[in-house]
Design an enzyme around this catalytic site. Structure first.
Site, PDB file in Angstrom:
ATOM      1  N   GLN A  81       0.815  -1.220   0.000  1.00  0.00           N
ATOM      2  CA  GLN A  81       0.000   0.000   0.000  1.00  0.00           C
ATOM      3  C   GLN A  81       0.845   1.266   0.000  1.00  0.00           C
ATOM      4  O   GLN A  81       0.321   2.369  -0.171  1.00  0.00           O
ATOM      5  CB  GLN A  81      -0.931   0.007   1.213  1.00  0.00           C
ATOM      6  N   CYS A 123      -5.020   0.155   4.007  1.00  0.00           N
ATOM      7  CA  CYS A 123      -4.859  -1.235   4.435  1.00  0.00           C
ATOM      8  C   CYS A 123      -6.175  -2.004   4.359  1.00  0.00           C
ATOM      9  O   CYS A 123      -6.209  -3.164   3.935  1.00  0.00           O
ATOM     10  CB  CYS A 123      -4.286  -1.286   5.840  1.00  0.00           C
ATOM     11  N   HIS A 125      -5.443  -1.111  11.921  1.00  0.00           N
ATOM     12  CA  HIS A 125      -4.903  -1.713  10.703  1.00  0.00           C
ATOM     13  C   HIS A 125      -5.701  -2.957  10.340  1.00  0.00           C
ATOM     14  O   HIS A 125      -6.158  -3.696  11.225  1.00  0.00           O
ATOM     15  CB  HIS A 125      -3.437  -2.090  10.942  1.00  0.00           C
ATOM     16  N   ASN A 133       0.163  -9.289   5.216  1.00  0.00           N
ATOM     17  CA  ASN A 133       0.132  -7.835   5.356  1.00  0.00           C
ATOM     18  C   ASN A 133       0.199  -7.199   3.969  1.00  0.00           C
ATOM     19  O   ASN A 133       0.338  -7.878   2.950  1.00  0.00           O
ATOM     20  CB  ASN A 133       1.295  -7.373   6.235  1.00  0.00           C
TER      21      ASN A 133
END
Length: 446
Positions: A64, A70, A363, A385
């Protein structure tokens, strides 16, 4: 006792500090390396192994970059998983810039509508101050993403690739925020001068055209139709003139109405088994509202495990910055020995941290696996992630089950993984929380 800090008080503090050799060692380590690096436990990497008896295969890790998308990356990562499986691809990405464009446009409309709904609120009151604080930040929630996809669909990344402004959103968000605050001032001033609502809405339409133009200049124009081509193990795929909505239906093929948000908020004001929504939280005005079912933490684990056992990843929201090591990608209560470093204990529990502003969801990521012990219970979780492959272990983080207990706040799962009682509870009309409630936080960490 003195009400102020005196020189004598400081002298006492200094002597006590200097008398303990451990304080001097800790000071040397922290001033040279930083607090977290000085507190990292050497045993952590050995204890938190990247091995899992349930592990899903995903494509190349996404990034990102300098944006707070996110929640969007995590949602698109769950969806690209389905495209890859359907077409037999090793990797694939959906356009995060495409959904960013429409999120900014819809948030602008949502903000201006909120201003029109609150014209008689005082400008210096808490509600207007809250609305003006972040008219269209990068953050978001699962239900907000669903609204975007149901209205606009999705496209492959190559159809609307990243731009400088999408990868680093601070400048664009700053200028859009400035315009929206200006527009709020214009609408409220006109209302105070007696302008009717019809005239204010006509002004709003012109305001949105300005926002649309700014987004096109910074992000590019989103496609209405496009040609999809892919070389797959099963042959070449060509779909000419397909719409983003039809692309989602055909290649993602996900019934979003079946996916719901479970939260764990163990505070006295939010009993378990109840549903909640948050006032003035959303993006698509006519879309479905944000809605959560609050359950004990074990219920979130059970649903997430069941979904992964069926071969499907899980979107989740947590407070990733707490007790975690970014470089190694470890989220564990024992990853940092802060109590030894600072010679003090941190004693607040999860409910207290929520009530006193010490923790909230920051997040969103994706569960791509879990390790179950001999009793079938989780002890560590595999996390995809969206910070690129250099963060964590080739882009993946590892979360201990104890960390899950303390800093996990939300998972999104298919309703079929809930009990009948839980499904019935979700159908309740939600209790509306104040806009500034910690459960109204948006996943936005970059």
């Amino acid at each position: 006792m003195n009400r102020e800090i005196t020189r004598e008080t400081l002298s006492v503090f200094e002597k006590a500090f200097d008398s303990d050799r451990a304080n001097r060692v800790a000071m040397n380590a922290a001033t040279k390396n930083g607090v977290n690096n000085a507190a990292v436990r050497a045993e952590s990497a050995r204890e938190m192994r990247h091995t899992f008896n349930i592990s899903l295969e995903q494509g190349e890790i996404t990034n990102q970059k300098q944006s707070g998308r996110c929640w969007m990356f995590a949602a698109l990562n769950t969806m690209r998983f389905r495209v890859m499986k359907k077409l037999g691809l090793k990797t694939f990405e959906l356009s995060q810039n495409y959904t960013l464009f429409y999120d900014k446009l819809e948030k602008s409309n949502y903000f201006l509508e909120s201003i029109l709904e609150t014209l008689d609120e005082p400008t210096n009151g808490r509600l207007i101050a809250y609305l003006l604080s972040s008219p269209l930040g990068d953050g978001g929630q699962w239900d907000m993403f669903v609204n975007l996809v149901e209205k606009y669909g999705v496209v492959p990344k190559e159809i609307m690739p990243e731009t400088v402004a999408s990868s680093s959103t601070r400048e664009l968000v700053g200028y859009l925020t400035e315009k929206l605050r200006e527009f709020a001032c214009t609408l409220r001033t006109a209302h105070q001068a007696g302008a009717p609502m019809e005239a204010l809405r006509a002004q709003k339409d012109e305001m949105l055209r300005t926002i649309y133009n700014m987004l096109c200049i910074a992000l590019g124009k989103p496609p209405v139709t496009f040609d999809f081509e892919a070389d797959t193990p099963n042959g070449f795929v060509r779909d000419l003139g397909i719409t983003p909505q039809d692309f989602f239906k055909k290649y993602v093929d996900m019934d979003l109405s079946q996916y719901i948000s479970l939260i764990n908020a163990p505070t006295a004001d939010k009993p378990y088994g109840k549903t909640y929504t948050v006032a003035f939280l959303g993006n698509v005005k006519e879309g479905r509202p944000v809605k959560y079912l609050n359950l004990p933490i074990e219920a979130l684990k059970d649903a997430a495990i069941a979904q992964m056992q069926d071969g499907e990843p899980v979107w989740f929201g947590c407070d990733v910055g707490k007790r975690s090591v970014r470089d190694s990608g470890v989220m564990d209560l024992d990853a940092l020995d802060l109590e030894t470093l600072f010679s003090t204990k941190f004693t607040m529990n999860k409910a207290q941290r929520l009530d006193y502003g010490q923790s909230l969801m920051t997040h969103a990521m994706v569960f791509q696996g879990v390790n179950l012990d001999e009793n079938g219970r989780p002890n560590r979780w595999r996390v995809e992630n969206s910070w690129g492959k250099d963060a964590g272990h080739n882009g993946y983080y590892i979360m201990s089950d104890a960390w899950f207990d303390e800093y996990m706040y939300q998972v999104v799962v298919n309703k079929k993984y809930l009990t009948e009682e839980q499904r019935a509870a979700f159908e309740q009309a939600p209790i509306t929380l104040e806009p500034w409630d910690p459960m109204g936080s948006l996943a936005t960490l970059r």
